[in-house]
Every structure is written in structure tokens, then in C-alpha cells.
Scaffold this motif. Structure first.
Motif, mmCIF file in Angstrom:
data_model
loop_
_atom_site.group_PDB
_atom_site.id
_atom_site.type_symbol
_atom_site.label_atom_id
_atom_site.label_comp_id
_atom_site.label_asym_id
_atom_site.label_seq_id
_atom_site.Cartn_x
_atom_site.Cartn_y
_atom_site.Cartn_z
ATOM 1 N N MET A 53 0.950 -1.336 -0.064
ATOM 2 C CA MET A 53 0.155 0.406 -0.132
ATOM 3 C C MET A 53 0.979 1.588 -0.098
ATOM 4 O O MET A 53 0.389 2.025 -0.598
ATOM 5 C CB MET A 53 -1.089 0.489 1.550
ATOM 6 N N LEU A 54 1.738 1.156 0.744
ATOM 7 C CA LEU A 54 2.892 2.481 0.726
ATOM 8 C C LEU A 54 3.069 2.377 0.030
ATOM 9 O O LEU A 54 4.302 4.061 -1.118
ATOM 10 C CB LEU A 54 3.749 2.723 2.144
ATOM 11 N N TRP A 55 3.883 1.634 -1.154
ATOM 12 C CA TRP A 55 4.878 1.491 -2.162
ATOM 13 C C TRP A 55 3.859 2.021 -3.109
ATOM 14 O O TRP A 55 3.763 2.742 -3.945
ATOM 15 C CB TRP A 55 5.660 0.221 -2.875
ATOM 16 N N PHE A 56 1.677 1.683 -3.635
ATOM 17 C CA PHE A 56 1.569 2.231 -4.040
ATOM 18 C C PHE A 56 0.758 3.089 -4.258
ATOM 19 O O PHE A 56 0.458 4.055 -5.538
ATOM 20 C CB PHE A 56 -0.318 0.956 -3.911
ATOM 21 N N THR A 57 0.818 4.354 -3.111
ATOM 22 C CA THR A 57 0.591 5.546 -2.640
ATOM 23 C C THR A 57 1.126 6.719 -3.454
ATOM 24 O O THR A 57 1.597 7.466 -3.823
ATOM 25 C CB THR A 57 0.450 5.946 -1.165
ATOM 26 N N ARG A 106 4.058 0.050 -14.190
ATOM 27 C CA ARG A 106 3.606 0.484 -15.523
ATOM 28 C C ARG A 106 2.613 -0.429 -15.661
ATOM 29 O O ARG A 106 1.447 0.674 -15.811
ATOM 30 C CB ARG A 106 4.700 0.768 -16.190
ATOM 31 N N LYS A 107 2.353 -1.189 -15.179
ATOM 32 C CA LYS A 107 1.333 -1.965 -15.423
ATOM 33 C C LYS A 107 0.539 -1.596 -14.858
ATOM 34 O O LYS A 107 -1.084 -1.195 -15.064
ATOM 35 C CB LYS A 107 1.131 -2.919 -14.993
ATOM 36 N N ILE A 108 0.443 -1.008 -12.809
ATOM 37 C CA ILE A 108 -0.691 -0.488 -12.064
ATOM 38 C C ILE A 108 -1.134 0.501 -13.126
ATOM 39 O O ILE A 108 -2.132 1.201 -12.512
ATOM 40 C CB ILE A 108 0.197 -0.743 -10.817
#
Length: 167
Positions: free
Chosen positions: A21-25, A138-140
Motif C-alpha cells: 500500500m505504501l509503494w502504491f501510494t 507501469r502496469k498498475i
């Protein structure tokens, strides 16, 4: 012993999810409002004679292209593109999670990034706004923007953009 392993697994899953979640944000996802500005389709320069007849195309990076409206694209081209690239184009909302999972497991099994699970909308995003890098980040970004595009544009508009963008 089983309870201890289960507890360790749960703690690892909790911290793993938190890290994810941290990486995603922290992902830098392009602003969707600039989608049409970021998408610049390279068209050919046409050179006319004095009667208005096209006598020469000035090729731009070896591309001879002219943007075509949806109504002027052959129904057969539209149908063939949807059948080959994304047979569920009119039923999904920009992404097909099952196709992404299938591609993930195939790629995991072959230790390569050959299998794709992208919809027409995802391919449009990748080809027009993002890079061709084969990275998870990039996919996200592609998944998030594909859902946004599907909410903002009609299927007709998406297919028109895709057919005008794709080489």
C-alpha cells in the motif's frame, strides 16, 4: 506449532500488504485530465498541387497516418480488431482481472514477460500516455488510467482513439 506458523504468516501478510500500500501510494500516476494533451497522434504532412490534389506525403518518422473518424472506419476493421485484441471489449470496464492473472501465471511459469492480458483500453493508455516498459509499476498505472478512461469516454471513442493510435 501450527498456531505459531499461522501467526507468523499473518504478521508477514500484514506487513507485506502495508508495504504494498505504501509503494502504491507513491506511484506517480499521470493526471487523466491531460489525457488528450498527452496523446499527440503523429499525422503525415500532405503536400498539394495548385488544383488541390495530394502529390506527396512528407513522412513523419516513417509514419504515413491520417486520423479517421469512427464513422469512416470500416465496420469489418472494428469487428476484427475487437475479435482479435479484446473479445470482451463491450462487456468490461477497462480491465479484465482474469486475463491479467492468467498472464501473470503464464509469465511466472515461463520466467518471461511474453503473455499479455491487456484490454484495448489498456493498450491505448500504454501506447499513448505511458511507456512500453515491462514493469509492475507501469502496469498498475495502466490499470488505474484504463478504468478512468472507461468512465470518461464511450466505447466508440476508445475504439476510435485506439485504431488511430495503433501502428
Amino acid at each position: 506449532m501450527v498456531k505459531k506458523l499461522l501467526l507468523i504468516g499473518l504478521v508477514m501478510a500484514f506487513f507485506g500488504a502495508g508495504g504494498l500500500m505504501l509503494w502504491f501510494t507513491t506511484l506517480d500516476i499521470p493526471d487523466f485530465r491531460s489525457f488528450n494533451q498527452d496523446r499527440l497522434i503523429t499525422e503525415s504532412t500532405k503536400i498539394y498541387d495548385r488544383t488541390g490534389k495530394i502529390v506527396l506525403y512528407s513522412l513523419h518518422e516513417n509514419v504515413e497516418r491520417q486520423v479517421v473518424d469512427f464513422d469512416h472506419i470500416s465496420r469489418l476493421v472494428k469487428n476484427a480488431t475487437v475479435a482479435i485484441e479484446d473479445d470482451q471489449f463491450y462487456e468490461h470496464y477497462g480491465v479484465k482481472p482474469i486475463a491479467i492473472l492468467r498472464a501473470f501465471f503464464v509469465n511466472l511459469g515461463t520466467a518471461s514477460f511474453r503473455q499479455g492480458g491487456s484490454t484495448i483500453t489498456q493498450q491505448l493508455i500504454k501506447n499513448s500516455v505511458l511507456t512500453q516498459d515491462k514493469k509492475i509499476s507501469r502496469k498498475i498505472k495502466e490499470l488505474v488510467l484504463a478504468v478512468k478512461v472507461e468512465q470518461a469516454l464511450s466505447k466508440e471513442e476508445i475504439l476510435t482513439l485506439y485504431l488511430n493510435e495503433t501502428p
